[in-house]
Enzyme design. Structure first.
Site, PDB file in Angstrom:
ATOM      1  N   GLN A 126       0.842  -1.198   0.000  1.00 63.44           N
ATOM      2  CA  GLN A 126       0.000   0.000   0.000  1.00 63.44           C
ATOM      3  C   GLN A 126       0.878   1.250   0.000  1.00 63.44           C
ATOM      4  OE1 GLN A 126      -2.361   0.338   3.548  1.00 63.44           O
ATOM      5  NE2 GLN A 126      -3.881   1.630   2.584  1.00 63.44           N
ATOM      6  N   GLY A 127       0.812   2.044  -1.075  1.00 61.60           N
ATOM      7  CA  GLY A 127       1.637   3.236  -1.206  1.00 61.60           C
ATOM      8  C   GLY A 127       0.871   4.500  -0.871  1.00 61.60           C
ATOM      9  N   TYR A 128       0.661   4.731   0.405  1.00 65.17           N
ATOM     10  CA  TYR A 128      -0.059   5.919   0.870  1.00 65.17           C
ATOM     11  C   TYR A 128       0.896   6.923   1.526  1.00 65.17           C
ATOM     12  CZ  TYR A 128      -4.870   4.093   0.262  1.00 65.17           C
ATOM     13  OH  TYR A 128      -6.064   3.634  -0.243  1.00 65.17           O
ATOM     14  N   SER A 129       1.438   6.570   2.687  1.00 65.35           N
ATOM     15  CA  SER A 129       2.187   7.519   3.505  1.00 65.35           C
ATOM     16  C   SER A 129       3.454   8.002   2.820  1.00 65.35           C
ATOM     17  CB  SER A 129       2.553   6.885   4.850  1.00 65.35           C
ATOM     18  OG  SER A 129       1.399   6.617   5.617  1.00 65.35           O
ATOM     19  N   SER A 161       4.254  -1.342   4.186  1.00 68.00           N
ATOM     20  CA  SER A 161       4.324  -2.683   4.769  1.00 68.00           C
ATOM     21  C   SER A 161       4.508  -3.751   3.693  1.00 68.00           C
ATOM     22  CB  SER A 161       3.058  -2.982   5.572  1.00 68.00           C
ATOM     23  OG  SER A 161       2.896  -2.073   6.629  1.00 68.00           O
ATOM     24  N   GLU A 244     -10.011  -1.849   4.990  1.00 70.14           N
ATOM     25  CA  GLU A 244      -8.939  -2.237   5.907  1.00 70.14           C
ATOM     26  C   GLU A 244      -9.451  -2.381   7.331  1.00 70.14           C
ATOM     27  OE1 GLU A 244      -4.353  -0.818   6.892  1.00 70.14           O
ATOM     28  OE2 GLU A 244      -5.798   0.665   6.172  1.00 70.14           O
ATOM     29  N   ASN A 368      -4.307   7.994  16.053  1.00 69.82           N
ATOM     30  CA  ASN A 368      -5.472   8.255  16.901  1.00 69.82           C
ATOM     31  C   ASN A 368      -5.987   9.676  16.749  1.00 69.82           C
ATOM     32  OD1 ASN A 368      -5.341   5.656  17.895  1.00 69.82           O
ATOM     33  ND2 ASN A 368      -5.210   6.248  20.047  1.00 69.82           N
ATOM     34  N   GLU A 369      -5.057  10.629  16.594  1.00 69.70           N
ATOM     35  CA  GLU A 369      -5.466  12.027  16.466  1.00 69.70           C
ATOM     36  C   GLU A 369      -6.300  12.234  15.201  1.00 69.70           C
ATOM     37  OE1 GLU A 369      -1.997  11.685  19.097  1.00 69.70           O
ATOM     38  OE2 GLU A 369      -2.449  10.939  17.094  1.00 69.70           O
TER      39      GLU A 369
END
Length: 388
Positions: A126-129, A161, A244, A368-369
């Site tokens: 997964q290429g998000y961050s 990951s 997810e 969480n934020e």
């Protein structure tokens, strides 16, 4: 007997019959912080599952799944965890990308990619961050430009990951020059063996490398490997995040329960359970896990079709915070021994690995934020947070 009970018995019986012989040693292998364990053997196990029709059980039959109902999917994941079966290798393709392609992909994309996910012939990441777009995903700077029959991608992803073991990556990239925030993004499917792709594993606190940096330097992917229309990447990416946080979390909680029971047994053996403060924390951990389960069932019960809504963020906060605190409890139950690591070759105990890896639980898949902002703005309808 209900159909769900029959299905559960079928799953349980198959796992009992097949987690034997060459696969018997895989029980309990893999998982968070232990993803390096027996990867090749777990891949062989998952392909064995595929050959018997036990991958992608919730997908429609027309796409290679079993068409299992929501209740049957819950039963499958719970029985898989109860059998102490090894951590799944193809999770990202099966639970994230596959449902996304079923919902948003073209017939050609489904025909190309779905059968290979079912057979576990291709693994996904997964290429998000990015370094400046982690939980603030809308700040994506990786860009992609159309060049004839291809997209050309330039940029960097991080915390990817399993990228070092994957064949493909679904990448959120900015395809409209001058666009900002969640506008102008697209969702691209990129082969990781393409020229211009470099993968660098990141050594974590556990000494292992589940996460990776991925650099794209003019990497190319076919023009048809865009999911949804150009510029619609945010909508598609958010749907993937919903998948997810879906049904597979029920199986995850069975693993959590096993960890909690092991902590309780350790506290009884080493005398830590004599401390009333420890007993109080154990009791709160038990009630917290029950709350997580019922909250997850409530969330899934409201899903008629497609991905869970923003309410899934509530469950993410619950389980991530609970699991991080379980790691802290485990260390306190271990006492001074928890601070000692084995000598060469350096390794961690299961408790140390749980503690260190669970520090990431409240960060990955949305901190969480950020989850609290989603709940406030999209569930409760509160005013949006002020931004520069």
């Amino acid at each position: 007997m209900s159909n769900v009970e029959e299905f559960r018995r079928e799953v349980r019986g198959w796992l009992r019959a097949h987690l034997t012989g060459e696969f018997a040693s895989l029980r309990g292998r893999g998982g968070p912080g232990r993803e390096h364990e027996a990867h090749t053997e777990r891949l062989a196990w998952e392909r064995h599952m595929a050959a018997h029709g036990w991958t992608c059980v919730g997908w429609p039959k027309e796409y290679g799944g079993r068409g299992a109902t929501l209740e049957e999917q819950v039963a499958f994941h719970e029985e898989y965890a109860l059998a102490d079966a090894p951590a799944r290798v193809g999770h990202i393709g099966e639970q994230l990308l596959g449902p996304t392609l079923i919902a948003f992909g073209t017939p050609a994309q489904r025909a190309r990619f779905l059968p290979r996910i079912v057979a576990v012939d291709e693994l996904w990441s997964q290429g998000y961050s990015e370094p400046d777009a982690g939980s603030d995903l809308a700040n994506v700077r990786t860009r992609a430009e159309r060049d004839g029959d291809a997209w050309v991608i330039t940029g960097q992803k991080v915390w990817t990951s399993g990228a070092h073991e994957a064949d493909w990556c679904f990448v959120v990239a900015r395809t409209e020059p001058g666009s900002a925030r969640h506008h102008g993004l697209s969702y691209l499917l990129v082969p990781l063996d393409a020229p211009g792709v470099e993968i660098r594993p990141i050594v974590q606190l556990t000494g292992t490398s589940e996460f990776n940096e991925v650099f794209f330097d003019g990497a190319r992917t076919d023009a048809g490997h865009i999911v949804g229309a150009p510029g619609d990447g945010w909508k598609v990416a958010m749907a993937t995040l919903g998948f997810e946080r879906g049904v597979s979390t029920l199986g995850q909680q069975v693993g959590f329960r096993r960890e909690l029971e092991a902590v309780i047994e350790l506290a009884r053996r080493n005398g830590a359970a004599a401390d009333p403060l420890v007993r109080d924390r154990i009791a709160r951990a038990w009630t917290g896990l029950e709350a997580i389960r019922f909250n997850a069932l409530r969330m899934l019960g409201g899903v008629a079709a497609g991905a869970p809504g923003p309410e899934a963020s509530i469950n993410k906060i619950f389980w991530a915070t609970w699991h991080r605190e379980l790691g802290e409890l485990a260390m306190d139950v271990c006492g001074a021994d928890g601070m000692l690591a084995a000598g060469e070759p350096y390794d961690l105990t299961d408790w140390q690995r749980l503690y260190l890896f669970s520090r990431a639980d409240t960060l990955y898949a949305g901190s969480n934020e950020i989850q609290r902002n989603i709940i406030a703005e999209r569930v409760l309808g509160l005013p949006k947070e002020a931004r520069p």
